[in-house]
Enzyme design. Structure first.
Site, PDB file in Angstrom:
ATOM      1  N   VAL A   7       0.846  -1.191   0.000  1.00  0.00           N
ATOM      2  CA  VAL A   7       0.000   0.000   0.000  1.00  0.00           C
ATOM      3  C   VAL A   7       0.879   1.237   0.000  1.00  0.00           C
ATOM      4  CG1 VAL A   7      -1.904   1.192   1.140  1.00  0.00           C
ATOM      5  CG2 VAL A   7      -1.690  -1.303   1.348  1.00  0.00           C
ATOM      6  N   THR A  10       0.085   6.395  -3.549  1.00  0.00           N
ATOM      7  CA  THR A  10      -0.636   6.575  -4.804  1.00  0.00           C
ATOM      8  C   THR A  10      -1.392   5.323  -5.221  1.00  0.00           C
ATOM      9  OG1 THR A  10       1.048   8.161  -5.535  1.00  0.00           O
ATOM     10  CG2 THR A  10      -0.392   7.233  -7.226  1.00  0.00           C
ATOM     11  N   VAL A  12      -2.135   0.846  -4.574  1.00  0.00           N
ATOM     12  CA  VAL A  12      -1.977  -0.422  -3.865  1.00  0.00           C
ATOM     13  C   VAL A  12      -1.640  -1.468  -4.914  1.00  0.00           C
ATOM     14  CG1 VAL A  12      -3.017  -2.148  -2.353  1.00  0.00           C
ATOM     15  CG2 VAL A  12      -3.745   0.242  -2.198  1.00  0.00           C
ATOM     16  N   VAL A  13      -0.536  -2.180  -4.718  1.00  0.00           N
ATOM     17  CA  VAL A  13      -0.161  -3.257  -5.631  1.00  0.00           C
ATOM     18  C   VAL A  13      -0.377  -4.580  -4.905  1.00  0.00           C
ATOM     19  CG1 VAL A  13       1.670  -4.285  -7.025  1.00  0.00           C
ATOM     20  CG2 VAL A  13       1.554  -1.792  -6.751  1.00  0.00           C
ATOM     21  N   GLY A 108       9.417   4.301   6.679  1.00  0.00           N
ATOM     22  CA  GLY A 108       8.286   3.752   5.939  1.00  0.00           C
ATOM     23  C   GLY A 108       8.438   2.262   5.679  1.00  0.00           C
ATOM     24  N   ASP A 110       7.633   0.499   3.127  1.00  0.00           N
ATOM     25  CA  ASP A 110       8.163   0.169   1.806  1.00  0.00           C
ATOM     26  C   ASP A 110       9.683   0.223   1.788  1.00  0.00           C
ATOM     27  OD1 ASP A 110       8.017   2.924   2.253  1.00  0.00           O
ATOM     28  OD2 ASP A 110       7.538   3.419   0.165  1.00  0.00           O
ATOM     29  N   ARG A 111      10.261   1.156   2.525  1.00  0.00           N
ATOM     30  CA  ARG A 111      11.718   1.296   2.535  1.00  0.00           C
ATOM     31  C   ARG A 111      12.368   0.115   3.255  1.00  0.00           C
ATOM     32  NH1 ARG A 111      12.806   7.596   3.925  1.00  0.00           N
ATOM     33  NH2 ARG A 111      14.839   7.141   2.969  1.00  0.00           N
ATOM     34  N   THR A 133       5.714   8.029  -5.102  1.00  0.00           N
ATOM     35  CA  THR A 133       5.185   9.384  -4.941  1.00  0.00           C
ATOM     36  C   THR A 133       6.328  10.319  -4.555  1.00  0.00           C
ATOM     37  OG1 THR A 133       3.101   8.415  -4.200  1.00  0.00           O
ATOM     38  CG2 THR A 133       3.441  10.765  -3.776  1.00  0.00           C
ATOM     39  N   THR A 187       8.847  25.019 -25.941  1.00  0.00           N
ATOM     40  CA  THR A 187       8.460  24.960 -24.527  1.00  0.00           C
ATOM     41  C   THR A 187       8.415  23.523 -24.005  1.00  0.00           C
ATOM     42  OG1 THR A 187       7.196  27.009 -24.674  1.00  0.00           O
ATOM     43  CG2 THR A 187       6.648  25.542 -22.861  1.00  0.00           C
TER      44      THR A 187
END
Length: 258
Positions: A7, A10, A12-13, A108, A110-111, A133, A187
């Site tokens: 989770v 941005t 959830v996988v 976190g 995930d880390r 993110t 641009t």
């Protein structure tokens, strides 16, 4: 089979592991208000499309940087799979690694999962870069201890801020510039050069500084959606592993039953 849920802020996988291999994966936007029943409607249909009976799922583990999402995923697991889920970093799924930082509880999920998986796959000191993110840089020493890192705005956040705070700049897709020149002639090219090569310069500079501070050779391992894009056009990474976080969850789940 093992079902894992990563989770993020941005997305959830979800991924299904058959042994040590990822059999399939699915992605849905993160919404802490999404109920367990809503997850079930979506996920059971995807399982059916893959020819998988939900009764085959015997384990479920959740890694989350969005605490509010854990309750609804627990409902999903218990109500629809008949499994009490594990939560990464808690109970039988305790990290089992040294978090050598001032505030270990603030790191976190995930880390830490990336640290666990990367140390299992790669020897020596490591620098882990995760494109999410936010873009995070993590230092892992040769013993597998997490030593700290860097949090930078994700490239999409940077682009959103640029476009959202200017009146005339258009929204562009993140891709490699069409030429090797860093002097844009219009641009959109100028924006792409600034976003892409500016981000490369930031990463190269931070990697160099981290290596200098570590004082030993360190492999650079990248994960996350944009890792492949940067890997195609630079020589910064020693390895790219898009499933690093998912693999960290699977390792924790296997440890819990061993």
């Amino acid at each position: 089979m093992l079902l894992v849920a990563d989770v993020g802020n941005t997305n959830v996988v979800f991924a299904l592991f058959d042994g040590a291999e990822v059999r399939t994966r699915w992605r849905i936007a993160t919404d802490p208000r999404r109920t367990g029943d809503q997850y079930a409607v979506w996920l059971t249909q995807l399982l059916a499309l893959e020819g998988i009976d939900r009764a085959e799922i015997r384990q479920f583990i959740i890694g989350s940087v969005v605490p509010r999402a854990i309750h609804n995923l627990t409902v999903l697991s218990e109500k629809y799979f008949g499994v009490t889920p594990m939560v990464a970093g808690e109970g039988v799924a305790d990290w089992g690694v040294t978090l050598d930082v001032d505030e270990p509880r603030s790191v976190g999920a995930d880390r830490v999962l990336n640290v666990i998986a990367a140390h299992a796959k790669f020897a020596g000191d490591l620098i882990l870069i995760d494109f999410g993110t936010a873009t995070t840089f993590d230092a892992v020493d040769f013993t597998g201890a997490y030593k700290g890192g860097i949090i930078a705005p994700g490239i999409n956040l940077s682009l959103d801020a640029l476009v959202g705070n200017t009146a005339k700049l258009p929204r562009i897709a993140i891709e490699a510039p069409r030429t090797t020149s860093v002097i844009g002639r219009n641009t959109e090219d100028q924006m792409l050069i600034g976003v892409f090569w500016g981000y490369v310069a930031m990463m190269e500079g931070l990697i160099a500084k981290m290596r200098e501070e570590i004082g030993r050779p360190a492999k650079v391992v990248a994960t996350g959606g944009l890792a492949i894009l940067f890997d195609k056009h630079t020589q910064m990474f020693d390895a790219v592993d898009s499933d690093l976080t998912l693999e960290g969850l699977a390792i924790l789940a296997r440890r819990a039953i061993s």
